[in-house]
Structures are given as C-alpha cells and as structure tokens.
Enzyme design. Structure first.
Site, mmCIF file in Angstrom:
data_model
loop_
_atom_site.group_PDB
_atom_site.id
_atom_site.type_symbol
_atom_site.label_atom_id
_atom_site.label_comp_id
_atom_site.label_asym_id
_atom_site.label_seq_id
_atom_site.Cartn_x
_atom_site.Cartn_y
_atom_site.Cartn_z
ATOM 1 N N SER A 109 0.804 -1.228 0.000
ATOM 2 C CA SER A 109 0.000 0.000 0.000
ATOM 3 C C SER A 109 0.835 1.275 0.000
ATOM 4 O O SER A 109 0.301 2.361 0.232
ATOM 5 C CB SER A 109 -0.925 -0.014 1.207
ATOM 6 O OG SER A 109 -0.171 -0.298 2.359
ATOM 7 N N THR A 121 -1.148 3.025 4.681
ATOM 8 C CA THR A 121 -0.412 4.267 4.457
ATOM 9 C C THR A 121 0.617 4.441 5.565
ATOM 10 O O THR A 121 0.302 4.164 6.726
ATOM 11 C CB THR A 121 -1.409 5.444 4.572
ATOM 12 O OG1 THR A 121 -2.288 5.348 3.484
ATOM 13 C CG2 THR A 121 -0.721 6.791 4.588
ATOM 14 N N THR A 138 1.468 6.984 0.284
ATOM 15 C CA THR A 138 0.574 5.843 0.071
ATOM 16 C C THR A 138 0.334 5.571 -1.408
ATOM 17 O O THR A 138 0.513 6.470 -2.238
ATOM 18 C CB THR A 138 -0.798 6.127 0.739
ATOM 19 O OG1 THR A 138 -1.574 4.939 0.776
ATOM 20 C CG2 THR A 138 -1.594 7.183 -0.003
ATOM 21 N N ARG A 165 -8.639 8.574 -8.616
ATOM 22 C CA ARG A 165 -9.014 8.800 -7.215
ATOM 23 C C ARG A 165 -7.779 9.243 -6.407
ATOM 24 O O ARG A 165 -6.709 8.649 -6.484
ATOM 25 C CB ARG A 165 -9.598 7.512 -6.626
ATOM 26 C CG ARG A 165 -10.064 7.638 -5.170
ATOM 27 C CD ARG A 165 -9.014 7.192 -4.182
ATOM 28 N NE ARG A 165 -9.514 7.181 -2.812
ATOM 29 C CZ ARG A 165 -8.746 7.001 -1.738
ATOM 30 N NH1 ARG A 165 -7.450 6.808 -1.870
ATOM 31 N NH2 ARG A 165 -9.257 7.008 -0.534
ATOM 32 N N VAL A 166 -7.968 10.268 -5.623
ATOM 33 C CA VAL A 166 -6.921 10.745 -4.706
ATOM 34 C C VAL A 166 -7.522 10.750 -3.312
ATOM 35 O O VAL A 166 -8.657 11.207 -3.123
ATOM 36 C CB VAL A 166 -6.454 12.160 -5.108
ATOM 37 C CG1 VAL A 166 -5.565 12.765 -4.033
ATOM 38 C CG2 VAL A 166 -5.731 12.125 -6.453
ATOM 39 N N THR A 175 -4.628 7.560 8.832
ATOM 40 C CA THR A 175 -4.668 6.401 7.944
ATOM 41 C C THR A 175 -6.088 5.862 7.947
ATOM 42 O O THR A 175 -6.853 6.129 8.860
ATOM 43 C CB THR A 175 -3.635 5.333 8.382
ATOM 44 O OG1 THR A 175 -3.667 4.244 7.458
ATOM 45 C CG2 THR A 175 -3.892 4.823 9.772
ATOM 46 N N GLY A 176 -6.408 5.126 6.899
ATOM 47 C CA GLY A 176 -7.775 4.606 6.795
ATOM 48 C C GLY A 176 -8.480 5.181 5.584
ATOM 49 O O GLY A 176 -7.831 5.630 4.642
ATOM 50 N N GLY A 181 -9.667 7.459 3.205
ATOM 51 C CA GLY A 181 -9.328 8.855 2.983
ATOM 52 C C GLY A 181 -10.536 9.763 2.826
ATOM 53 O O GLY A 181 -10.504 10.927 3.255
#
Ligand code: ASP
Length: 308
Positions: free
Chosen positions: A69, A171, A189, A199-200, A222-223, A225
């Site tokens: 990741s 991440t 990440t 996608r960002v 993290t997780g 976004g």
C-alpha cells in the site's frame, strides 16, 4: 538496533513527559514504522532535522516491494496502474505534495522538492511526474509481480468495495520532533487498492492526511481517505491540541466526529498525533490500528485504542 518493549509507552503512560524529549520523539503508523523510525532516529542523532527524519524514514518504506500500500509494490488502480500520493509539512508551516503520480518510487521526496523548490503545495498526475523527472528522479515500474497477480485476481470479480480495515490499508504517516524541538511530518501511500482511476485520498492533502503546527503539535491519518477529507481530520486534531486538548483527547474527538457523521460499521480511520511537550495520542474507529513510537532510541509497537 530496534528494541520492542513489552511495556509499551502508551499514550497517557508515565513515559509521556509533559516536557519535550530532548533526544527527539517519533511516531509512525503501522508496523512498517519500525523501519521508518529506525532510519529517522539515526538521522536525527547525527544532526538531521525532523523533516529529514520523516522524509528519509518513509522513503525506506516506499522502497519495500512487499508493502502492498506504499510506493513500489503498492496495489494498482482498477486499470492496473500504480498511482502514488504523498505530502510533507515542515516546522515553518511550509508544505508540499504530489498526487496521482505514476512511475516514481519516492513520492515523499518529490513532495519535499515541491515544498522546497516551487511556490506551490500540490502537483498532480503527469505534471508531478514531469516535475520529478526534471529534478533527477528516475522512472521505475512500480507494478510488482505480486501486485499484478493481486490485480488479476481482483479482476475476476472486479467488485468495487472501497472499504478499509485489515487488508486494504497501510499508508505510512510519520511525525517527529527533533533535538531542536521542531516538528515535521510525512505521509505516503498508493491509496485504496483497485481504486477508480484518478481517485486521490487524504494522504497528499495538507490538513487531511497530515498537519503540523510547530507551536502545538502534529497529526497524521490512515484509513478511508474520503472520511478523513470530509472532516479535515489532521487539521482538526492539531487544532484541538492548540485549544488545550491532549493528543489522545484530540484523536478521540476527531474519530467520534467521523463515527457520528458516517455511522457505518465497515469504515476504518486511525489518527496518530503528538504535541510539543512529549505527549502522544492514537485512536481509531475499529481495533487493529497499531503504530510505532520511538523515544530515547527505543521503538515500541503499540496497539492503538478504538471506539468500537
Ligand atoms: N488513507 C489512505 C487513502 O485513503 C489509505 C490508507 O491509509 O491506507 O488513500
């Protein structure tokens, strides 16, 4: 050499100092923080700044082909392309980032170059890639054999399920205070595995995946976004610290805001924060979020607490 203590320096423990750790203080998300913090610590003891520590520490994780990741070996988007996001923020309030960037192994170093060598904060896609090449970064095929296989397997069902909990995250966000007492952070990440092309997430967005206020504290996320972006999570945590909360209280409040705004069971977000006085905080929606804290040269892998 790394030391993992049985008795973790958990937030709120007697190891929280109330005055800053003179040899520095470092936090990084997930167990790859053991690698990033070891490098960051080494650099800081040789006179490196917190910014050097977080950039060079997370860059090592970007180079690990087994990390699914981050950087090399990061899972591709649904069209099979690995696209990377990263940002950095320094003690002077300056920041830089890149997003949706292909072919460059070290987005975190490109983010630093954006911060230090341009008047901008964020470069995207082909422009970010061209900027990196103009600054001497080499192109690399980031799609490893493992990643290609995982993508081929995913294509069998092609189920688009942007859920992050155990498998689909990691991440690296790293924040540090150096021997001078200055703060810096980095976040890097490949984002959601098999994401929609273009996608960002939160990780390259200042205030979402990372925020640093040299007078008060720093936070990284993290997780999922999208949940962090909708609540400007890392800025919120640092702002709460500025208003007098401990890093732990601030992380808990930011998680609670997501949980009440988006009350779904399968969403994971974790925050990791420090203040300037040697206190740390970490909190997630679900259990399973761990992080590495380094104090006095000793790295400890800590299980973060969670809401549910
Ligand atoms: N926050 C990242 C993103 O949404 C993913 C992660 O933390 O694993 O892109």
């Amino acid at each position: 050499m790394l030391h993992a203590f049985e008795h973790a320096a958990t937030p709120g423990s007697p190891l929280d100092s109330g005055t800053r750790f003179k040899e520095g203080h470092m936090l990084a998300t997930w167990n790859h923080g053991l690698v990033s913090n070891a490098e960051g610590w080494r650099l800081m003891q040789q006179g490196g700044t917190a910014l050097d520590a977080v950039v060079e520490g997370t860059a090592l994780v970007e180079s690990d082909p087994n990390g699914a990741s981050v950087g090399l070996g990061g899972r591709p988007d649904r069209s099979g392309k690995v696209t990377l996001d990263a940002c950095v923020m320094g003690p002077d309030g300056n920041a830089g980032g890149v997003c949706f960037m292909e072919d460059i192994e070290h987005p975190v170093k490109v983010a630093r170059a954006v911060m230090e060598e341009t008047p901008h904060v964020l470069l995207a896609g082909e422009g970010a890639r061209e900027f990196a090449i103009s600054r001497g970064f080499k192109t690399t095929n980031l799609l490893t054999e493992d990643s290609r296989k995982a993508w081929e397997d995913w294509k069998q069902s092609a189920e688009y399920k942007p859920i992050i909990n155990v498998e689909n995250h990691d991440t690296i966000g790293m924040i540090a205070q150096d021997l001078e007492g200055n703060l810096a952070g980095a976040c890097t990440t490949s984002g959601l595995a098999f994401k929609l092309r273009g996608r960002v997430g939160d990780s390259p967005i200042i205030g979402a995946g990372l925020f640093v206020d040299n007078e008060f504290g720093a936070c990284t996320a993290t997780g999922l976004g999208e949940a962090v972006m909708r609540t400007v999570g890392s800025f919120l945590v640092v702002e709460l610290i500025r208003q007098g909360q401990t890093p732990q209280e601030a992380c808990e409040e930011a998680v609670r805001r997501i949980a009440s705004a988006m009350p779904t069971d399968d969403l994971q977000v974790g925050y990791l924060a420090m203040d300037t006085r040697g206190n740390a905080g970490a909190f997630a929606i679900h259990p399973g979020f761990n992080y590495v804290r380094t104090i006095a040269g000793s790295a400890t892998l800590v299980d973060g607490t969670a809401l549910r």
